[in-house]
Design an enzyme around this catalytic site. Structure first.
Site, PDB file in Angstrom:
ATOM      1  N   LEU A   7       1.093  -1.295  -0.026  1.00  0.00           N
ATOM      2  CA  LEU A   7       0.006   0.131  -0.089  1.00  0.00           C
ATOM      3  C   LEU A   7       0.872   1.235   0.056  1.00  0.00           C
ATOM      4  O   LEU A   7       1.951   1.497   0.809  1.00  0.00           O
ATOM      5  CB  LEU A   7      -0.933  -0.129   1.411  1.00  0.00           C
ATOM      6  CG  LEU A   7      -1.986   1.152   1.210  1.00  0.00           C
ATOM      7  CD1 LEU A   7      -3.243   0.589   1.990  1.00  0.00           C
ATOM      8  CD2 LEU A   7      -1.377   2.333   1.996  1.00  0.00           C
ATOM      9  N   ILE A   8       0.663   2.271  -0.870  1.00  0.00           N
ATOM     10  CA  ILE A   8       1.376   3.459  -1.152  1.00  0.00           C
ATOM     11  C   ILE A   8       0.560   4.634  -1.013  1.00  0.00           C
ATOM     12  O   ILE A   8      -0.486   4.473  -1.600  1.00  0.00           O
ATOM     13  CB  ILE A   8       2.335   3.360  -2.253  1.00  0.00           C
ATOM     14  CG1 ILE A   8       2.795   2.125  -2.809  1.00  0.00           C
ATOM     15  CG2 ILE A   8       2.944   4.575  -2.417  1.00  0.00           C
ATOM     16  CD1 ILE A   8       3.555   2.106  -4.158  1.00  0.00           C
ATOM     17  N   SER A  12      -0.707  10.222  -6.524  1.00  0.00           N
ATOM     18  CA  SER A  12      -1.424  10.863  -7.758  1.00  0.00           C
ATOM     19  C   SER A  12      -0.493  11.571  -8.570  1.00  0.00           C
ATOM     20  O   SER A  12      -0.861  11.866  -9.515  1.00  0.00           O
ATOM     21  CB  SER A  12      -2.642  12.078  -7.475  1.00  0.00           C
ATOM     22  OG  SER A  12      -1.989  12.968  -6.346  1.00  0.00           O
ATOM     23  N   SER A  13       0.807  11.749  -8.033  1.00  0.00           N
ATOM     24  CA  SER A  13       1.785  12.323  -9.045  1.00  0.00           C
ATOM     25  C   SER A  13       3.201  12.165  -8.268  1.00  0.00           C
ATOM     26  O   SER A  13       3.350  11.332  -7.173  1.00  0.00           O
ATOM     27  CB  SER A  13       1.523  13.956  -8.873  1.00  0.00           C
ATOM     28  OG  SER A  13       1.813  14.505  -7.665  1.00  0.00           O
ATOM     29  N   GLY A  14       4.173  12.427  -9.073  1.00  0.00           N
ATOM     30  CA  GLY A  14       5.596  12.591  -8.433  1.00  0.00           C
ATOM     31  C   GLY A  14       6.171  11.367  -8.087  1.00  0.00           C
ATOM     32  O   GLY A  14       5.849  10.445  -8.554  1.00  0.00           O
ATOM     33  N   ILE A  15       6.921  11.189  -6.931  1.00  0.00           N
ATOM     34  CA  ILE A  15       7.525  10.055  -6.305  1.00  0.00           C
ATOM     35  C   ILE A  15       6.407   9.098  -6.016  1.00  0.00           C
ATOM     36  O   ILE A  15       6.905   7.870  -6.354  1.00  0.00           O
ATOM     37  CB  ILE A  15       8.234  10.456  -5.269  1.00  0.00           C
ATOM     38  CG1 ILE A  15       9.477  11.182  -5.490  1.00  0.00           C
ATOM     39  CG2 ILE A  15       9.077   9.232  -4.326  1.00  0.00           C
ATOM     40  CD1 ILE A  15      10.215  11.710  -4.244  1.00  0.00           C
ATOM     41  N   GLY A  16       5.286   9.461  -5.538  1.00  0.00           N
ATOM     42  CA  GLY A  16       4.500   8.339  -5.307  1.00  0.00           C
ATOM     43  C   GLY A  16       3.805   7.664  -6.664  1.00  0.00           C
ATOM     44  O   GLY A  16       3.777   6.310  -6.494  1.00  0.00           O
ATOM     45  N   SER A 140      13.120  13.083   3.813  1.00  0.00           N
ATOM     46  CA  SER A 140      13.866  14.089   3.251  1.00  0.00           C
ATOM     47  C   SER A 140      15.016  14.338   3.956  1.00  0.00           C
ATOM     48  O   SER A 140      15.391  14.162   5.057  1.00  0.00           O
ATOM     49  CB  SER A 140      12.995  15.435   3.278  1.00  0.00           C
ATOM     50  OG  SER A 140      13.621  16.571   2.738  1.00  0.00           O
ATOM     51  N   TYR A 153       8.117  22.276   7.831  1.00  0.00           N
ATOM     52  CA  TYR A 153       8.371  20.964   6.984  1.00  0.00           C
ATOM     53  C   TYR A 153       9.492  20.304   7.515  1.00  0.00           C
ATOM     54  O   TYR A 153       9.214  19.071   7.906  1.00  0.00           O
ATOM     55  CB  TYR A 153       8.528  21.443   5.601  1.00  0.00           C
ATOM     56  CG  TYR A 153       8.819  20.064   4.557  1.00  0.00           C
ATOM     57  CD1 TYR A 153       7.831  19.354   4.222  1.00  0.00           C
ATOM     58  CD2 TYR A 153      10.168  19.822   4.360  1.00  0.00           C
ATOM     59  CE1 TYR A 153       8.105  18.160   3.624  1.00  0.00           C
ATOM     60  CE2 TYR A 153      10.548  18.611   3.336  1.00  0.00           C
ATOM     61  CZ  TYR A 153       9.467  17.896   3.021  1.00  0.00           C
ATOM     62  OH  TYR A 153       9.724  16.933   2.319  1.00  0.00           O
TER      63      TYR A 153
END
Length: 283
Positions: A7-8, A12-16, A140, A153
């Site tokens: 499960l990730i 919807s975009s990017g690294i995922g 990060s 962040y």
């Protein structure tokens, strides 16, 4: 095909998105989750192009809502029989500083980036204990080195790093491995969603006395992102950790990220820390 299920979050975009595709190509059955499933089009198109549509299943999950997390996980385990891995990727950025933004802005960032990770991890742990599975969390380099105007962040990512580094030896006693993935600058939609307005004059007004410093920071950061790692390359490192026989506690996604965190850490892959803390819980 491995028959294993991962499960990730935040796909919807990017690294995922790229991680979901990479895991599917590696033979995993991927539960690709996102808060708003109307944004699934890019992933579904990419999965079709890659020929892995049958191994990518989109589901709704909001990491800030424990009920949403439980509902999704219960449905996944009921349908697939087990969960073998969790990849915490969902997150949100924020650029600002405490005096101008206030504490509530920090709470909002922590809710997604820290408590969101805890919500999914706590719900997944019983299933991962049963399968001898693993937890991978996209952190990060900002979880290791604090960075100007990224206080909220970095605080959230520091919390993620501290919590999961502390959890890792405990989880290992019940057969669950924990890995932190540390990207540096990555070219993705995430960067465009951190709350920086296009109008620099409006930004300067909002930042008041901090405007000159922020302007200098943004100029420097624009240069850093001009040579940013692609989301696909960063995701390839996540998939490598997912499929590794014994993934490290801490994995950087590029040489630049490794050099950056090494300026603070003398133990960039985490083996020294785990070698020490693991003895604290050994029977």
């Amino acid at each position: 095909m491995t028959g294993r299920t991962v499960l990730i979050t935040g796909t919807s975009s990017g690294i995922g998105l790229r991680t979901a595709l990479g895991a599917a190509r590696a033979g995993w059955h991927v539960i690709a989750t996102m808060r708003d499933t109307t944004k699934a089009g890019a992933l579904e198109d990419a999965a079709a192009e890659a020929g892995v549509t049958e191994r990518v299943q989109v589901r709704k999950l909001d990491v800030t809502e424990p009920a949403s997390v439980r509902e999704c996980l219960d449905a996944v385990v009921a349908e697939h029989g087990a969960l073998h891995a969790l990849i915490n990727n969902a997150g949100s950025g924020h650029v600002g500083t405490l005096e101008t933004d206030g504490v509530e802005a920090v709470r909002r960032v922590m809710e997604v980036n820290f408590f969101g990770v805890l919500n999914t991890t706590s719900a997944a742990l019983p299933h991962l204990r049963a399968s001898g599975g693993r937890i991978l969390t996209v952190s990060s380099v900002g979880g290791v080195v604090g960075q100007p105007f990224n206080e909220a962040y970095c605080a959230a990512k520091f919390a993620v790093e501290g919590y999961l580094e502390s959890l890792a030896p405990v989880a290992a006693t019940v057969g669950v491995s924990v890995t932190l993935i540390e990207p540096g600058a990555v070219a993705s939609e995430f960067v465009a969603n951190v709350g920086i307005p296009d109008d620099r004059a409006a930004l300067a007004e909002r930042m008041g006395p901090y405007a000159p410093a922020l302007d200098a920071y943004l100029t420097r950061t624009a240069g850093a992102f001009a040579t940013a790692q692609s989301a696909q390359d960063a995701a390839a490192v996540v998939v490598e950790a997912l499929t590794a026989e014994q993934p490290a506690l801490r994995v950087q996604t590029s040489d630049g990220a490794r050099a950056f965190v090494s300026s603070k850490l003398a133990d960039p892959d985490g083996s020294r820390v785990l070698g020490m803390t693991g003895t604290w819980v050994a029977g």
